[in-house]
Scaffold this motif. Structure first.
Motif, PDB file in Angstrom:
ATOM      1  N   ARG A  20       0.822  -1.209   0.000  1.00 57.31           N
ATOM      2  CA  ARG A  20       0.000   0.000   0.000  1.00 57.31           C
ATOM      3  C   ARG A  20       0.860   1.264   0.000  1.00 57.31           C
ATOM      4  O   ARG A  20       0.547   2.234  -0.671  1.00 57.31           O
ATOM      5  CB  ARG A  20      -0.930   0.004   1.214  1.00 57.31           C
ATOM      6  CG  ARG A  20      -1.898   1.166   1.157  1.00 57.31           C
ATOM      7  CD  ARG A  20      -2.648   1.432   2.418  1.00 57.31           C
ATOM      8  NE  ARG A  20      -3.311   0.291   2.991  1.00 57.31           N
ATOM      9  CZ  ARG A  20      -4.298   0.381   3.857  1.00 57.31           C
ATOM     10  NH1 ARG A  20      -4.739   1.565   4.237  1.00 57.31           N
ATOM     11  NH2 ARG A  20      -4.846  -0.682   4.368  1.00 57.31           N
ATOM     12  N   GLU A  21       1.945   1.277   0.762  1.00 56.74           N
ATOM     13  CA  GLU A  21       2.800   2.466   0.849  1.00 56.74           C
ATOM     14  C   GLU A  21       3.333   2.852  -0.529  1.00 56.74           C
ATOM     15  O   GLU A  21       3.383   4.042  -0.869  1.00 56.74           O
ATOM     16  CB  GLU A  21       3.953   2.183   1.828  1.00 56.74           C
ATOM     17  CG  GLU A  21       4.780   3.410   2.179  1.00 56.74           C
ATOM     18  CD  GLU A  21       5.882   3.698   1.184  1.00 56.74           C
ATOM     19  OE1 GLU A  21       6.217   4.885   0.981  1.00 56.74           O
ATOM     20  OE2 GLU A  21       6.414   2.741   0.576  1.00 56.74           O
ATOM     21  N   TRP A  24       0.437   4.252  -2.576  1.00 56.32           N
ATOM     22  CA  TRP A  24       0.093   5.577  -2.043  1.00 56.32           C
ATOM     23  C   TRP A  24       1.067   6.643  -2.550  1.00 56.32           C
ATOM     24  O   TRP A  24       0.651   7.741  -2.933  1.00 56.32           O
ATOM     25  CB  TRP A  24       0.070   5.551  -0.513  1.00 56.32           C
ATOM     26  CG  TRP A  24      -0.192   6.900   0.066  1.00 56.32           C
ATOM     27  CD1 TRP A  24       0.696   7.708   0.720  1.00 56.32           C
ATOM     28  CD2 TRP A  24      -1.421   7.631   0.010  1.00 56.32           C
ATOM     29  NE1 TRP A  24       0.092   8.887   1.070  1.00 56.32           N
ATOM     30  CE2 TRP A  24      -1.205   8.872   0.650  1.00 56.32           C
ATOM     31  CE3 TRP A  24      -2.680   7.368  -0.520  1.00 56.32           C
ATOM     32  CZ2 TRP A  24      -2.200   9.835   0.772  1.00 56.32           C
ATOM     33  CZ3 TRP A  24      -3.674   8.333  -0.396  1.00 56.32           C
ATOM     34  CH2 TRP A  24      -3.427   9.545   0.249  1.00 56.32           C
ATOM     35  N   ARG A  25       2.355   6.338  -2.573  1.00 55.38           N
ATOM     36  CA  ARG A  25       3.352   7.301  -3.073  1.00 55.38           C
ATOM     37  C   ARG A  25       3.044   7.697  -4.512  1.00 55.38           C
ATOM     38  O   ARG A  25       3.093   8.871  -4.873  1.00 55.38           O
ATOM     39  CB  ARG A  25       4.758   6.696  -3.005  1.00 55.38           C
ATOM     40  CG  ARG A  25       5.567   7.131  -1.824  1.00 55.38           C
ATOM     41  CD  ARG A  25       7.058   6.840  -1.949  1.00 55.38           C
ATOM     42  NE  ARG A  25       7.450   5.714  -2.758  1.00 55.38           N
ATOM     43  CZ  ARG A  25       7.752   4.504  -2.286  1.00 55.38           C
ATOM     44  NH1 ARG A  25       7.706   4.256  -1.002  1.00 55.38           N
ATOM     45  NH2 ARG A  25       8.111   3.541  -3.097  1.00 55.38           N
ATOM     46  N   GLN A  76      -2.150   6.989   2.989  1.00 59.41           N
ATOM     47  CA  GLN A  76      -2.233   5.564   2.700  1.00 59.41           C
ATOM     48  C   GLN A  76      -3.654   5.012   2.725  1.00 59.41           C
ATOM     49  O   GLN A  76      -3.857   3.804   2.740  1.00 59.41           O
ATOM     50  CB  GLN A  76      -1.318   4.759   3.612  1.00 59.41           C
ATOM     51  CG  GLN A  76       0.129   5.118   3.382  1.00 59.41           C
ATOM     52  CD  GLN A  76       1.092   4.127   3.961  1.00 59.41           C
ATOM     53  OE1 GLN A  76       0.843   2.928   3.941  1.00 59.41           O
ATOM     54  NE2 GLN A  76       2.201   4.617   4.471  1.00 59.41           N
ATOM     55  N   HIS A  77      -4.653   5.913   2.704  1.00 62.17           N
ATOM     56  CA  HIS A  77      -6.039   5.440   2.698  1.00 62.17           C
ATOM     57  C   HIS A  77      -6.901   6.115   1.627  1.00 62.17           C
ATOM     58  O   HIS A  77      -7.591   5.430   0.886  1.00 62.17           O
ATOM     59  CB  HIS A  77      -6.680   5.648   4.080  1.00 62.17           C
ATOM     60  CG  HIS A  77      -8.124   5.309   4.113  1.00 62.17           C
ATOM     61  ND1 HIS A  77      -8.596   4.032   3.942  1.00 62.17           N
ATOM     62  CD2 HIS A  77      -9.215   6.096   4.249  1.00 62.17           C
ATOM     63  CE1 HIS A  77      -9.925   4.040   3.987  1.00 62.17           C
ATOM     64  NE2 HIS A  77     -10.322   5.285   4.163  1.00 62.17           N
ATOM     65  N   ASP A 108      -5.416  -2.963   1.968  1.00 61.80           N
ATOM     66  CA  ASP A 108      -4.532  -4.120   1.885  1.00 61.80           C
ATOM     67  C   ASP A 108      -5.323  -5.354   1.475  1.00 61.80           C
ATOM     68  O   ASP A 108      -6.472  -5.532   1.887  1.00 61.80           O
ATOM     69  CB  ASP A 108      -3.873  -4.401   3.243  1.00 61.80           C
ATOM     70  CG  ASP A 108      -2.900  -3.314   3.659  1.00 61.80           C
ATOM     71  OD1 ASP A 108      -2.300  -2.678   2.772  1.00 61.80           O
ATOM     72  OD2 ASP A 108      -2.740  -3.102   4.878  1.00 61.80           O
ATOM     73  N   THR A 114      -2.371  -4.462  -2.960  1.00 61.92           N
ATOM     74  CA  THR A 114      -3.237  -3.341  -2.596  1.00 61.92           C
ATOM     75  C   THR A 114      -4.432  -3.307  -3.529  1.00 61.92           C
ATOM     76  O   THR A 114      -4.273  -3.364  -4.753  1.00 61.92           O
ATOM     77  CB  THR A 114      -2.463  -2.013  -2.711  1.00 61.92           C
ATOM     78  OG1 THR A 114      -1.293  -2.092  -1.894  1.00 61.92           O
ATOM     79  CG2 THR A 114      -3.314  -0.835  -2.279  1.00 61.92           C
TER      80      THR A 114
END
Length: 157
Positions: A20-21, A24-25, A76-77, A108, A114
């Protein structure tokens, strides 16, 4: 998926084989977003309440601008913004129209993957003369952009 009676919202989702990280980036950093989306957002950031604007870099659409007002950033959401869908005619002042709302959510899923969902809503408020074309084109566009994001993330560490 959309049904014949659901013309106010487009929903797309994809499972990306990345944590996920990392997803998200790619989603939340404006310059990186522009890389996979096809917009020049160099030097900009996604900040709630702020406008982010840059020329589209996709061949044939260089006269169009990616132009959004960021609504929410929940690390991250969730990332959401407002924009004018399929705003491609340089002779139209789209600011006179109500915008649609785009919401990305991340979740997740097993295997360090993801689930990314995008929902664009508010098409029922787009002027009738261009509503169906905007809905159709953005529906196709979101399918392609989810694939673009997935490909981009797969090349990153």
């Amino acid at each position: 998926m959309n049904t014949a009676t659901d013309t106010d919202r487009i929903e797309r989702s994809i499972v990306i084989n990345a944590p996920r990280e990392r997803v998200w980036r790619a989603l939340s950093q404006a310059e990186t977003f522009g890389t996979w989306f096809g917009a020049d957002l160099k030097g900009q950031a996604f900040e709630p309440g702020q406008r982010t604007r840059g020329r589209i870099t996709i061949s044939g659409f260089e006269h169009v601008f990616f132009d959004v007002v960021i609504e929410r950033v929940e690390p991250q959401h969730l990332l959401s913004y407002h924009w004018h869908p399929f705003a491609i005619d340089p002779n139209v002042d789209y600011e006179l129209e109500p915008p649609t709302r785009v919401v990305f959510t991340l979740q997740d899923v097993p295997g360090e993957a993801t689930l990314l969902k995008v929902v664009e809503s508010g098409f029922d408020n787009v002027p009738p003369h261009r509503r169906m074309e905007a809905f159709r084109m953005n529906g196709q566009g979101w399918s392609a952009q989810m694939d673009n994001l997935s490909r981009y993330v797969s090349t990153q560490q």
